[in-house]
Write an enzyme that holds these catalytic residues in place. Structure first.
Site, PDB file in Angstrom:
ATOM      1  N   ASN A  25       0.851  -1.190   0.000  1.00 46.67           N
ATOM      2  CA  ASN A  25       0.000   0.000   0.000  1.00 46.67           C
ATOM      3  C   ASN A  25       0.887   1.241   0.000  1.00 46.67           C
ATOM      4  OD1 ASN A  25      -3.094  -0.393   1.900  1.00 46.67           O
ATOM      5  ND2 ASN A  25      -2.815  -0.066  -0.257  1.00 46.67           N
ATOM      6  N   CYS A  83      -7.352   3.018   8.475  1.00 46.30           N
ATOM      7  CA  CYS A  83      -6.402   2.570   7.457  1.00 46.30           C
ATOM      8  C   CYS A  83      -5.269   1.856   8.189  1.00 46.30           C
ATOM      9  CB  CYS A  83      -5.869   3.751   6.650  1.00 46.30           C
ATOM     10  SG  CYS A  83      -4.602   3.287   5.446  1.00 46.30           S
ATOM     11  N   GLY A  84      -5.276   0.536   8.136  1.00 43.77           N
ATOM     12  CA  GLY A  84      -4.302  -0.229   8.902  1.00 43.77           C
ATOM     13  C   GLY A  84      -2.871   0.006   8.457  1.00 43.77           C
ATOM     14  N   ASN A  85      -2.628  -0.092   7.143  1.00 46.32           N
ATOM     15  CA  ASN A  85      -1.269   0.139   6.663  1.00 46.32           C
ATOM     16  C   ASN A  85      -0.848   1.579   6.894  1.00 46.32           C
ATOM     17  OD1 ASN A  85      -0.681  -2.487   5.728  1.00 46.32           O
ATOM     18  ND2 ASN A  85      -1.819  -2.126   3.845  1.00 46.32           N
ATOM     19  N   HIS A 155     -16.287  -3.617   6.192  1.00 47.52           N
ATOM     20  CA  HIS A 155     -15.695  -4.629   5.316  1.00 47.52           C
ATOM     21  C   HIS A 155     -16.685  -5.768   5.097  1.00 47.52           C
ATOM     22  CE1 HIS A 155     -11.497  -3.090   5.680  1.00 47.52           C
ATOM     23  NE2 HIS A 155     -11.969  -2.633   6.825  1.00 47.52           N
ATOM     24  N   ASN A 186     -15.456  -1.958   1.973  1.00 56.45           N
ATOM     25  CA  ASN A 186     -14.270  -2.589   1.428  1.00 56.45           C
ATOM     26  C   ASN A 186     -14.595  -4.068   1.214  1.00 56.45           C
ATOM     27  OD1 ASN A 186     -12.131  -0.329   1.923  1.00 56.45           O
ATOM     28  ND2 ASN A 186     -13.233  -0.510   3.848  1.00 56.45           N
ATOM     29  N   GLU A 204     -10.664  -1.825  -2.340  1.00 56.18           N
ATOM     30  CA  GLU A 204     -10.817  -0.821  -1.296  1.00 56.18           C
ATOM     31  C   GLU A 204     -11.860   0.231  -1.678  1.00 56.18           C
ATOM     32  OE1 GLU A 204      -7.617   0.584   1.187  1.00 56.18           O
ATOM     33  OE2 GLU A 204      -6.172  -0.435  -0.111  1.00 56.18           O
ATOM     34  N   ARG A 205     -12.688   0.556  -0.716  1.00 59.42           N
ATOM     35  CA  ARG A 205     -13.710   1.584  -0.884  1.00 59.42           C
ATOM     36  C   ARG A 205     -13.069   2.907  -1.288  1.00 59.42           C
ATOM     37  NH1 ARG A 205     -16.818   3.810   4.443  1.00 59.42           N
ATOM     38  NH2 ARG A 205     -14.627   3.871   5.029  1.00 59.42           N
ATOM     39  N   CYS A 213      -4.317  -4.117   2.099  1.00 62.04           N
ATOM     40  CA  CYS A 213      -5.186  -3.274   2.915  1.00 62.04           C
ATOM     41  C   CYS A 213      -5.067  -3.780   4.344  1.00 62.04           C
ATOM     42  CB  CYS A 213      -6.631  -3.345   2.429  1.00 62.04           C
ATOM     43  SG  CYS A 213      -7.811  -2.482   3.484  1.00 62.04           S
ATOM     44  N   SER A 215      -6.507  -2.725   7.283  1.00 59.59           N
ATOM     45  CA  SER A 215      -7.768  -2.957   7.983  1.00 59.59           C
ATOM     46  C   SER A 215      -8.519  -4.118   7.352  1.00 59.59           C
ATOM     47  CB  SER A 215      -8.623  -1.685   7.986  1.00 59.59           C
ATOM     48  OG  SER A 215      -8.974  -1.285   6.676  1.00 59.59           O
ATOM     49  N   GLY A 216      -8.355  -4.310   6.035  1.00 59.11           N
ATOM     50  CA  GLY A 216      -8.969  -5.453   5.370  1.00 59.11           C
ATOM     51  C   GLY A 216      -8.371  -6.768   5.818  1.00 59.11           C
TER      52      GLY A 216
END
Length: 276
Positions: A25, A83-85, A155, A186, A204-205, A213, A215-216
């Protein structure tokens, strides 16, 4: 945090943009204190269009006792709650400036505690839920067996036999905008390899298909554990890299993965003119 010498509102130094990546990402990090005014949907969209990336992370002085605040802009000008990353990127960015390993980040999903150990960053996301206002099933049919997961952002996780064979390019936008998701969603397509490893592709949305992703990946791990096909921790294997996700009995989600700076460059004149 310290502002860059000469920066800030009315400063003579052109604001910097930093390009970072985590598990594939790529995000543009912008220190809002160096801008004459905050970003808008239009300026964030223009910045991504000119410089590339999966979105913009607008950073400012921390609120609610956090070390830094993060605002997440998608390429289409919409905003994301999580946004996890990006969280890991910002944690390392702030760690370098503050000289400390433990960093707290204020987001729309809450304050997220992180720990930086070299290039590996641990981040605890918002508690996962399997229902809520972001998920509203109705009379319209949903085409796939799925699990809804929210880690602050919505998600839909869809298990399949072969992630590579799934027509994500055509199904992704339809599923993102499905009527069951009032805030869009997502879309994660997953295949279990064993009880601690899964493969994943993601739509991703507000972005489209991306190499990763964070969070994904968390949502995919939560869904796998919740449906009984996996045990924590779960290694999520994405086209851009791997992330290790711990899923707690209380819904807590902890993510481990890399983040690194690619380059720094001055904000393009075309974007500066939009902020004037």
């Amino acid at each position: 945090m310290r502002a860059r010498a000469g920066g800030g509102v009315g400063g003579s130094v052109t604001p910097l943009v930093e390009r970072w990546q985590g598990a594939g990402n790529v995000y543009l990090l912008v220190d809002a204190r160096e801008l004459t005014q905050p970003l808008t949907a239009a300026t964030a969209t223009a910045l991504v269009a000119e410089c590339g990336g999966d979105g913009v992370l607008e950073l400012s002085t921390g609120s609610a006792g956090a070390d830094v605040s993060m605002r997440i802009w998608n390429p289409d000008g919409s905003e994301s709650e999580a946004c996890g990353n990006g969280t890991r990127m910002v944690a390392r960015w702030a760690s370098e400036r503050l000289g400390q390993a433990d960093i707290s980040i204020a987001t729309a999903a809450g304050v997220l505690p992180c720990h930086v150990d070299g290039e590996t960053i641990t981040a605890r996301l918002a508690p996962a839920t399997l229902a809520g206002p972001q998920y509203r099933p109705n009379d319209e049919a949903f085409p796939y067996v799925h699990t809804f997961v929210s880690v602050g952002n919505p998600h839909v996780v869809i298990p399949v036999d072969d992630v590579d064979a799934f027509p994500l390019a055509t199904q992704g936008p339809l599923l993102e905008h499905h009527s069951w998701f009032p805030e869009r969603a997502n879309v994660e397509i997953t295949t279990m390899l064993d009880r601690h490893h899964l493969r994943m592709r993601v739509w991703e949305r507000g972005v489209g298909e991306t190499p990763a992703c964070g969070s994904g990946a968390c949502a995919a791990a939560v869904a796998a554990v919740a449906t009984g096909v996996a045990d924590s921790p779960v290694t999520v294997m994405l086209p851009g890299g791997e992330l290790v996700i711990e899923v707690g009995d209380d819904g807590g989600v902890t993510m481990h993965g890399p983040a690194e700076r690619i380059e720094s460059f001055e904000l393009p004149p075309t974007i500066l003119s939009l902020l004037a």
